[in-house]
Structures are given as C-alpha cells and as structure tokens.
Design a protein around this motif. Sequence first.
Motif, PDB file in Angstrom:
ATOM      1  N   VAL A 222      -8.661   4.816 -44.368  1.00  9.24           N
ATOM      2  CA  VAL A 222      -8.937   5.325 -45.719  1.00  9.24           C
ATOM      3  C   VAL A 222      -7.597   5.562 -46.380  1.00  9.24           C
ATOM      4  O   VAL A 222      -6.697   6.119 -45.756  1.00  9.24           O
ATOM      5  N   VAL A 223      -7.442   5.159 -47.637  1.00  3.47           N
ATOM      6  CA  VAL A 223      -6.189   5.423 -48.327  1.00  3.47           C
ATOM      7  C   VAL A 223      -6.431   6.398 -49.478  1.00  3.47           C
ATOM      8  O   VAL A 223      -7.318   6.186 -50.302  1.00  3.47           O
ATOM      9  N   LEU A 224      -5.671   7.482 -49.493  1.00  2.00           N
ATOM     10  CA  LEU A 224      -5.775   8.461 -50.575  1.00  2.00           C
ATOM     11  C   LEU A 224      -4.517   8.406 -51.424  1.00  2.00           C
ATOM     12  O   LEU A 224      -3.426   8.120 -50.928  1.00  2.00           O
ATOM     13  N   ASP A 225      -4.696   8.671 -52.707  1.00  2.00           N
ATOM     14  CA  ASP A 225      -3.533   8.796 -53.586  1.00  2.00           C
ATOM     15  C   ASP A 225      -3.905   9.797 -54.676  1.00  2.00           C
ATOM     16  O   ASP A 225      -4.931   9.649 -55.329  1.00  2.00           O
ATOM     17  N   TYR A 226      -3.056  10.811 -54.868  1.00  3.21           N
ATOM     18  CA  TYR A 226      -3.343  11.882 -55.830  1.00  3.21           C
ATOM     19  C   TYR A 226      -4.761  12.427 -55.698  1.00  3.21           C
ATOM     20  O   TYR A 226      -5.464  12.623 -56.690  1.00  3.21           O
ATOM     21  N   GLY A 227      -5.209  12.606 -54.480  1.00  4.35           N
ATOM     22  CA  GLY A 227      -6.509  13.228 -54.267  1.00  4.35           C
ATOM     23  C   GLY A 227      -7.708  12.310 -54.422  1.00  4.35           C
ATOM     24  O   GLY A 227      -8.840  12.742 -54.274  1.00  4.35           O
ATOM     25  N   ARG A 228      -7.459  11.058 -54.732  1.00  4.46           N
ATOM     26  CA  ARG A 228      -8.579  10.126 -54.871  1.00  4.46           C
ATOM     27  C   ARG A 228      -8.502   9.058 -53.792  1.00  4.46           C
ATOM     28  O   ARG A 228      -7.429   8.677 -53.347  1.00  4.46           O
ATOM     29  N   LYS A 229      -9.688   8.554 -53.421  1.00  4.56           N
ATOM     30  CA  LYS A 229      -9.694   7.454 -52.474  1.00  4.56           C
ATOM     31  C   LYS A 229      -9.420   6.160 -53.226  1.00  4.56           C
ATOM     32  O   LYS A 229     -10.084   5.869 -54.218  1.00  4.56           O
ATOM     33  N   ILE A 230      -8.422   5.399 -52.795  1.00  3.99           N
ATOM     34  CA  ILE A 230      -8.143   4.150 -53.517  1.00  3.99           C
ATOM     35  C   ILE A 230      -8.486   2.926 -52.687  1.00  3.99           C
ATOM     36  O   ILE A 230      -8.575   1.830 -53.220  1.00  3.99           O
ATOM     37  N   ALA A 231      -8.676   3.095 -51.383  1.00  7.59           N
ATOM     38  CA  ALA A 231      -9.058   1.937 -50.573  1.00  7.59           C
ATOM     39  C   ALA A 231      -9.689   2.404 -49.284  1.00  7.59           C
ATOM     40  O   ALA A 231      -9.479   3.540 -48.857  1.00  7.59           O
ATOM     41  N   ASP A 232     -10.479   1.547 -48.689  1.00  2.10           N
ATOM     42  CA  ASP A 232     -11.178   1.884 -47.458  1.00  2.10           C
ATOM     43  C   ASP A 232     -11.530   0.581 -46.753  1.00  2.10           C
ATOM     44  O   ASP A 232     -12.130  -0.297 -47.360  1.00  2.10           O
ATOM     45  N   GLY A 233     -11.116   0.405 -45.528  1.00  3.30           N
ATOM     46  CA  GLY A 233     -11.462  -0.844 -44.835  1.00  3.30           C
ATOM     47  C   GLY A 233     -10.643  -1.039 -43.589  1.00  3.30           C
ATOM     48  O   GLY A 233      -9.987  -0.110 -43.118  1.00  3.30           O
ATOM     49  N   THR A 234     -10.672  -2.231 -43.050  1.00  6.39           N
ATOM     50  CA  THR A 234      -9.901  -2.523 -41.850  1.00  6.39           C
ATOM     51  C   THR A 234      -8.426  -2.534 -42.218  1.00  6.39           C
ATOM     52  O   THR A 234      -8.076  -2.693 -43.397  1.00  6.39           O
ATOM     53  N   PRO A 235      -7.541  -2.373 -41.228  1.00  7.62           N
ATOM     54  CA  PRO A 235      -6.104  -2.385 -41.516  1.00  7.62           C
ATOM     55  C   PRO A 235      -5.691  -3.615 -42.312  1.00  7.62           C
ATOM     56  O   PRO A 235      -4.883  -3.529 -43.232  1.00  7.62           O
ATOM     57  N   GLU A 236      -6.295  -4.775 -41.966  1.00  8.54           N
ATOM     58  CA  GLU A 236      -5.943  -6.018 -42.637  1.00  8.54           C
ATOM     59  C   GLU A 236      -6.283  -5.957 -44.127  1.00  8.54           C
ATOM     60  O   GLU A 236      -5.458  -6.282 -44.977  1.00  8.54           O
ATOM     61  N   GLU A 237      -7.500  -5.482 -44.434  1.00  6.92           N
ATOM     62  CA  GLU A 237      -7.920  -5.389 -45.840  1.00  6.92           C
ATOM     63  C   GLU A 237      -7.027  -4.435 -46.621  1.00  6.92           C
ATOM     64  O   GLU A 237      -6.620  -4.719 -47.734  1.00  6.92           O
ATOM     65  N   VAL A 238      -6.738  -3.285 -45.994  1.00  7.57           N
ATOM     66  CA  VAL A 238      -5.966  -2.272 -46.695  1.00  7.57           C
ATOM     67  C   VAL A 238      -4.551  -2.762 -46.968  1.00  7.57           C
ATOM     68  O   VAL A 238      -3.993  -2.556 -48.040  1.00  7.57           O
ATOM     69  N   ARG A 239      -3.988  -3.467 -46.000  1.00  8.62           N
ATOM     70  CA  ARG A 239      -2.620  -3.945 -46.127  1.00  8.62           C
ATOM     71  C   ARG A 239      -2.467  -4.875 -47.337  1.00  8.62           C
ATOM     72  O   ARG A 239      -1.445  -4.884 -48.001  1.00  8.62           O
ATOM     73  N   ASN A 240      -3.537  -5.640 -47.616  1.00 11.07           N
ATOM     74  CA  ASN A 240      -3.432  -6.612 -48.704  1.00 11.07           C
ATOM     75  C   ASN A 240      -4.002  -6.106 -50.026  1.00 11.07           C
ATOM     76  O   ASN A 240      -4.060  -6.836 -50.998  1.00 11.07           O
ATOM     77  N   ASN A 241      -4.429  -4.829 -50.033  1.00  8.43           N
ATOM     78  CA  ASN A 241      -5.040  -4.278 -51.233  1.00  8.43           C
ATOM     79  C   ASN A 241      -3.960  -3.969 -52.281  1.00  8.43           C
ATOM     80  O   ASN A 241      -2.988  -3.260 -51.997  1.00  8.43           O
ATOM     81  N   GLN A 242      -4.141  -4.489 -53.483  1.00  8.24           N
ATOM     82  CA  GLN A 242      -3.103  -4.340 -54.502  1.00  8.24           C
ATOM     83  C   GLN A 242      -2.885  -2.866 -54.883  1.00  8.24           C
ATOM     84  O   GLN A 242      -1.759  -2.428 -55.094  1.00  8.24           O
ATOM     85  N   ARG A 243      -3.974  -2.088 -54.957  1.00  9.75           N
ATOM     86  CA  ARG A 243      -3.825  -0.674 -55.363  1.00  9.75           C
ATOM     87  C   ARG A 243      -3.017   0.103 -54.339  1.00  9.75           C
ATOM     88  O   ARG A 243      -2.263   1.012 -54.670  1.00  9.75           O
ATOM     89  N   VAL A 244      -3.201  -0.258 -53.049  1.00  7.03           N
ATOM     90  CA  VAL A 244      -2.439   0.435 -52.009  1.00  7.03           C
ATOM     91  C   VAL A 244      -0.966   0.096 -52.127  1.00  7.03           C
ATOM     92  O   VAL A 244      -0.098   0.977 -52.061  1.00  7.03           O
ATOM     93  N   ILE A 245      -0.691  -1.166 -52.333  1.00  6.18           N
ATOM     94  CA  ILE A 245       0.711  -1.592 -52.489  1.00  6.18           C
ATOM     95  C   ILE A 245       1.331  -0.876 -53.672  1.00  6.18           C
ATOM     96  O   ILE A 245       2.448  -0.356 -53.592  1.00  6.18           O
ATOM     97  N   ASP A 246       0.596  -0.792 -54.768  1.00  8.96           N
ATOM     98  CA  ASP A 246       1.104  -0.087 -55.949  1.00  8.96           C
ATOM     99  C   ASP A 246       1.382   1.379 -55.652  1.00  8.96           C
ATOM    100  O   ASP A 246       2.392   1.940 -56.074  1.00  8.96           O
ATOM    101  N   ALA A 247       0.451   2.010 -54.943  1.00  7.78           N
ATOM    102  CA  ALA A 247       0.602   3.440 -54.671  1.00  7.78           C
ATOM    103  C   ALA A 247       1.842   3.706 -53.828  1.00  7.78           C
ATOM    104  O   ALA A 247       2.563   4.675 -54.049  1.00  7.78           O
ATOM    105  N   TYR A 248       2.077   2.835 -52.858  1.00  6.82           N
ATOM    106  CA  TYR A 248       3.229   3.057 -51.995  1.00  6.82           C
ATOM    107  C   TYR A 248       4.542   2.649 -52.627  1.00  6.82           C
ATOM    108  O   TYR A 248       5.557   3.301 -52.473  1.00  6.82           O
ATOM    109  N   LEU A 249       4.526   1.531 -53.349  1.00 10.43           N
ATOM    110  CA  LEU A 249       5.791   1.024 -53.889  1.00 10.43           C
ATOM    111  C   LEU A 249       6.010   1.441 -55.335  1.00 10.43           C
ATOM    112  O   LEU A 249       7.117   1.333 -55.846  1.00 10.43           O
ATOM    113  N   GLY A 250       4.959   1.867 -56.015  1.00  8.90           N
ATOM    114  CA  GLY A 250       5.080   2.210 -57.429  1.00  8.90           C
ATOM    115  C   GLY A 250       4.893   0.948 -58.266  1.00  8.90           C
ATOM    116  O   GLY A 250       5.072  -0.173 -57.791  1.00  8.90           O
ATOM    117  N   VAL A 251       4.476   1.142 -59.510  1.00 12.18           N
ATOM    118  CA  VAL A 251       4.304  -0.004 -60.414  1.00 12.18           C
ATOM    119  C   VAL A 251       5.169   0.211 -61.638  1.00 12.18           C
ATOM    120  O   VAL A 251       5.466   1.340 -62.021  1.00 12.18           O
TER     121      VAL A 251
END
Lengths: 253, 358
Positions: A222-251
Amino acid sequence: MILSVENVSLAFGGVRALQEVSFDVQEHEVRAIIGPNGAGKSSMLNVLNGVYHPQTGKIRFRGEEFTDMESHRAAAMGIARTFQNIALFKGMTVLDNIMTGRNLKMRCSFLHQALWLGPAKREELEHRRAVEEIIDFLEIQHIRKTPVGRLPYGLQKRVELGRALAAEPKLLLLDEPMAGMNLEEKQDMCRFILDVNEQFGTTIVLIEHDMGVVMDISNRVVVLDYGRKIADGTPEEVRNNQRVIDAYLGVAH
Amino acid sequence: MLYREAGQFKSSYAEDQQIFPIRQDRIAMGVLLAVAFVVLPLAGNEYWLSAILTPLLIFALAALGLNILTGYAGQLSLGTAAFMAVGAFMAYNFVLRMPWLGILPSFILAGLCAAAVGVVFGLPSLRIKGFYLAVATLACQFFVLWAIQRIGWFTNYSSSGVITAQQVVILGVPFDTPARKYLFTLTVVALMALAAKNLMRSETGRAFMAVRDMDVAASVIGIPMMKTKLLAFAISSFYCGVAGALHAFAYLGTVEPEAYSLELSFNILFMIVIGGAGSILGSFLGAAFITLFPIFLNLASDWLQNVTGIEIQHAVVSNLRVIIFGALIIFFLIVEPLGLARLWQITKEKLRLWPFPH
C-alpha cells in the motif's frame, strides 16, 4: 481476509494524518505500507492497534468490527507490534522482556505468585519454555540474561521482535524493523520476518523505507502520501505506478 | 577465588530460576539467616536488639514497600509514613475492638486498610506522573495524619492523642522481651521479603517494571495500565501498613501520630535512594545504612575525642550526620542511581572473574 480497513480518517486538530484510507490484508501474507516521510504510515499502524483513535471509518479484524480500539484489547485479540524507535523495557533482561510478551497468557493471581505455589511456578516454567523457543529461533541465546539497555541497536530490534512473537500473534505489525541497520543485520531481519511468516503462519504488516527489502519480501504494497492512499498492489505494479514515482521523486509544477 | 559458578550446571528451567542460582550465594544466605535467627537473639544485648535491630528490620520492610511502588513500578510516592500510620492505628483498633481476632489477622487487616488508602490515593497516578504524582501523595501524607489527630475513634478518644499498643501474644506466647520482639519482627519481615521477591520475579513484577520503563509499550502488549498501577499501590501500601503495625507494636509501644510525619516518609525514600531502587536487597541495605550510620558516627566521634582529647559537642555530631546524608544522597543520585545494591552486584560480578578477569 484477516483485516480490512475502510475509509479511516484521523486528524490531530487541523492536521489530517489519514484521509479515507481503505485497504485489506489477506491471511498469511506480508503486506507493506510505504510512503514518503509524514505520509501517515505510523499513524495507520497506531490506529490498527488502538494507540490512536480514528474519527471515522471501520476496522474489521477476524470478523469483528470496531471503530475504536483499546490497545490492550488489540493485544488480547492477537495483534502484536514493534515500534519505530525501540520500545523495550530497558531495565529488564532480554528474558524478562520477552516474558512480558506472554503476560496475556498468564492466569495465576498475584497471591499465588507471591507464595510461589505449584500453579504459579508451573505456569512460569511453562512460559519460560515457550520463550526459550523464541530465543532459539532468533538466535539470541547468549544475551538472554543481559539487561536490554546494554545491547547494541540491531540486537535490541531483534529482542523487540521476540517480545511481539511471544504473544503468538495472528497479526504482527512491524514499524520500520530495519531502520538504522547495516546490510548484514537487514538480511538477518528479513530472514526472521520470512521465517515467522512461513513457520508460524503469522500475517505481517510492515512499514519500511528500504525499497529493495519491501520489493523482495512483501506480497502486496500500500502506498500512502499526505494521508491518502495513492496505490495498492503487488510490488511490480506499485513500482511502475506513475503516482508513486511522482510522490517519491516530486513532479515539476 | 571462592566465588565461582564453574561446575554448577543447571539442567532445568526451575534450577535456573531459583532466587539464588549460585551455590555460594545460597550458603551465604543460609549463614545470614542462621545468624539473624539464632546467634543475634542469644548474643545481642537488649539495647542492640530493641533500639537498633528491630527498628532496622521495620524500616527495611517499609522501604521494601516503597521500593515496590517507586523502584519497581516507577510511581513516586511521599506518603509512606501515612500508610505506616494507617497500619499502626488500625492494628491498634482491630486488637482493641475485636480482641478475638488475634494479632496476626489484625496485622493483616491493618495492612489491607493501608492498601485501601493506598489505592484511593493511587487513583491520580492513572493521569499524572513523576513530580506531580509525588505532590498528590503528599496530600495523602497530610490528610491521614490530620484524620488520625482529629477523629477520636482512631486513638480510642485518648485525650493526649497517644495510643499504647497492646502486647503481642500469639498462641498464648507473649512477645514481651526485646529478643522475642526482635524474633517476631524478623519472622514477619523475612516472610514478607520472600513473598516480595517471588512477586517481583513473576508476572506481576514484570508488569510493574514494564509500566516503569515504558508505559505505552506495556499497554500495547496487553498490560492493563489501571490494574497494574493500582495493584502496585495496594501491595506497596500493604507492606508499609504492616511495617507501621510492627513499628507500633514491636518497637515504639506508645505511639503518637506525629511519629509518622513527612520526615519519616523522606527518610524511607532516602533508604531506597541509597540502598537501591528496584531491588529487594537494596531496601535492606538502605535501611541498615541509615539506621547504623548515626551510631557509627557517634562511636567515631567518641573515639576521636579519646584519641585527640578535643571535646566534640553532640550538636556538631548530629549536624554532621545531616550534612553527610545530604552529600551521600547527591553522590548516589549522580554516580550510582541504583544505589548500594548495584555496587554489591558489580562487586559480585567482578569477584566471579577475579583474579583472572580475562
């Protein structure tokens, strides 16, 4: 499904730590919660075992539903946890610390204990045997009589895991079990977590910042960012999720 | 060289969980008990038995009570003397009003009354900690003394407010001589110390220490906060109550409420600071130190007087006592917060390796 969280929101005054978070945990899986600093991961764990009380939302654990959990009730229902910054009892030995993990299984009254009568003594020795098994499992035999305050950090983390395991939990919550460890200690800890999951069939929810570890050992994330869930899935799915990448690296704004 | 555990193998958990797992310790304890129970009553003179050893044991029991609460469960209390007062005056009333009960049941009931008072004044501990809790227990100290002085029933309406404790008679045997009073006190104290040790090495003791060391973690692993804290107050006050009853019946005889002033509470707190918080042994070491030190100081000043020929006034000696106590308490708080008991433990650990520490 052993645990499900539905629309949980938690606020401290104006700070909204969790907003409408929902996810579920399957029996026997290793579930990771990740997210940048301040995403609400630790708050989520604190809600799960009753340290914090969410304003809205439902938590369902093994068929029982509740909104407000008391921490000792959570323990009685089979939820154990470790803390981000070790919460061991510093003045007590390793053995005593792990023994406290079994307090809910001890039935003798304090009068029996004071007189050290048959039942109290028998109970104490029975639980000592169970605790010794955990000590063997975690390979900490050599320090069982050492006060916890004198141990190095990595071993303290291991003792804390031992204390949580002593309760024979159905659900084990681990808050950054590998924070501040070197590579070797991390590998040991990973091995212990996977062994617990396999040998005892314990369901595990863990928070971790080391992505390599998370991707390796967890079944779903499960990936949380600012108190909201932004992604949920297998490690593979999460790794390629654009919102997760944005949250970690910034946009770029 | 003599203090070694080499060759003492333990083949069961029961053997490993004995109070004294090392054989030399068991022998030493046996010798100590033999001296305390047989040699001292036979060899000690009346002054030593009645004025030094008996109060030493009684204060050790009170210190043990406070140690359970403060040293083990981490709840600071300044109400020790009040719990002792409850024990003393209730024991007097039980013996007076229900003489058919007998002394020991009266003592137990008096202890239970003290425990009840302890629980009531322990209630604030559920919300407040440390310094503020100490202030709340201070209220107990003043309230109990006020109640005993103002409510005539406690002193059986004696005009001076002073009570005379009845004679201790168990199964027709009067405990009237200093040696008998000493033996009575010693038996009670030894049994209660054993019970405390058992309690502190089992689940209850671990729950107390868990609450002391980290209360959030304790409640997360299922230790009920309210029950544990109140139980600590109850057990601690029970011990202090029985100590108070012994204080009245086996030591003072004639008791005024002022005997249980705040000063006594502080003295007992000093005993566990110097002796060692969170240690049964420490309670005894602390009580011994605080009781014996003034005597040692007197002897030393007499000796100095004889040797040098300079006259030392008694006032100087008693002021010196206060100064040295103050200095020692600061010393222990800074250098060794776990007191004499910890020093003793370090000595034993060193002895196990001496003279080849590698």
